[in-house]
Design a protein around this motif. Structure first.
Motif, short mmCIF file in Angstrom:
data_model
loop_
_atom_site.label_atom_id
_atom_site.label_comp_id
_atom_site.label_asym_id
_atom_site.label_seq_id
_atom_site.Cartn_x
_atom_site.Cartn_y
_atom_site.Cartn_z
N THR A 183 5.22 -53.23 -57.11
CA THR A 183 4.83 -53.92 -55.88
C THR A 183 5.43 -53.19 -54.68
N ARG A 184 4.60 -53.03 -53.64
CA ARG A 184 5.04 -52.39 -52.40
C ARG A 184 4.51 -53.17 -51.22
N ASN A 185 5.21 -53.06 -50.10
CA ASN A 185 4.83 -53.77 -48.88
C ASN A 185 3.96 -52.91 -47.98
N PHE A 186 3.08 -53.60 -47.25
CA PHE A 186 2.34 -52.98 -46.17
C PHE A 186 3.15 -53.14 -44.89
N PHE A 187 2.88 -52.28 -43.92
CA PHE A 187 3.54 -52.37 -42.62
C PHE A 187 2.47 -52.52 -41.54
N LEU A 188 2.81 -53.28 -40.52
CA LEU A 188 1.87 -53.51 -39.41
C LEU A 188 1.53 -52.18 -38.75
N GLU A 189 0.25 -51.85 -38.75
CA GLU A 189 -0.21 -50.61 -38.13
C GLU A 189 -0.63 -50.85 -36.68
N ARG A 190 -1.49 -51.88 -36.50
CA ARG A 190 -1.93 -52.23 -35.13
C ARG A 190 -2.62 -53.59 -35.17
N ASN A 191 -2.55 -54.27 -34.04
CA ASN A 191 -3.27 -55.54 -33.94
C ASN A 191 -4.66 -55.29 -33.37
N ILE A 192 -5.63 -56.03 -33.88
CA ILE A 192 -7.02 -55.93 -33.45
C ILE A 192 -7.31 -56.99 -32.40
N SER A 193 -6.75 -58.16 -32.62
CA SER A 193 -6.90 -59.29 -31.69
C SER A 193 -5.68 -60.19 -31.90
N LEU A 194 -5.70 -61.38 -31.30
CA LEU A 194 -4.59 -62.32 -31.50
C LEU A 194 -4.55 -62.88 -32.91
N THR A 195 -5.67 -62.79 -33.64
CA THR A 195 -5.72 -63.38 -34.98
C THR A 195 -5.93 -62.36 -36.10
N ALA A 196 -6.02 -61.09 -35.77
CA ALA A 196 -6.28 -60.07 -36.80
C ALA A 196 -5.44 -58.82 -36.56
N ALA A 197 -5.00 -58.23 -37.66
CA ALA A 197 -4.19 -57.01 -37.58
C ALA A 197 -4.48 -56.12 -38.78
#
Length: 195
Positions: A27-41
């Motif tokens: 198991t590995r984690n994802f990291f926040l790359e960029r937000n698309i909107s206030l409800t999606a990333a």
């Protein structure tokens, strides 16, 4: 392999606690790359497929969780075959008299991720005036096989493994003295057998 997932969260992606994947019991984690909107990333991670992975279809299990809800999804992908072989040497010489025979051994290495078979062919050995027919060259596959026609070897060389190829030259009694040259061609191909 770079993996990107789009995570939608109706109350905003700020409360997302975990985005991860499981592949081959790891198991590995994802990291926040960029937000698309206030409800999606977009979340990103990398998956390493080493030399031990055979070509084929694989499944990755995705997981996302915020304070209230968790969700799982599966995604399949095709890992394409890589055919890469190498010989431990590219030439050999034999010093023989008419009527004599000698053997040579080569090793073929499979650096790809598919099972490998081989096809071997030869050309006549020649000097400026003389020829030793290619039938005098043989390859061993449970028995000695003359290379008058191409020979298919069901080698099944596994990835990251090697196999010996044994060759024999039987000089005819009628062969004249001289320095003969010729070529053996070794062709690698993906095996149709399943390991």
């Amino acid at each position: 392999v770079s993996i990107e997932v789009l995570v939608n969260d109706s109350d905003g992606f700020a409360d997302i606690q975990e985005v991860s994947y499981t592949f081959k019991n790891e198991t590995r984690n994802f990291f926040l790359e960029r937000n698309i909107s206030l409800t999606a990333a977009i979340y990103k991670s990398n998956l390493s497929l080493g030399s031990s992975f055979l070509a084929g279809e694989y499944t990755i299990n995705l997981f996302a969780k915020d304070r209230e809800v968790s969700i799982e999804a599966n995604q399949s992908f095709e890992y394409e075959g890589i055919l890469r072989t190498e010989l431990n040497r590219t030439s050999f010489q034999m010093s023989l008299h008419s009527g004599e025979a000698s053997e040579q051994v080569l090793q073929i290495y499979n650096w790809g991720n598919v099972l490998v078979d081989t096809e071997i062919s030869a050309e006549d050995l020649y000097t400026e005036t003389e020829i030793i027919e290619k039938n005098a060259l043989e390859v061993f596959d449970e028995v000695w096989l003359p290379l008058g026609n191409p020979i298919f070897l069901n080698s099944n060389i596994a990835p990251q493994n090697a196999k010996e190829l044994q060759f024999r030259l039987r000089v005819p009694q009628t062969a004249s003295s001289g320095k003969y040259k010729g070529m053996i061609t070794i062709t690698s191909m993906e095996s149709k057998d399943v390991e």
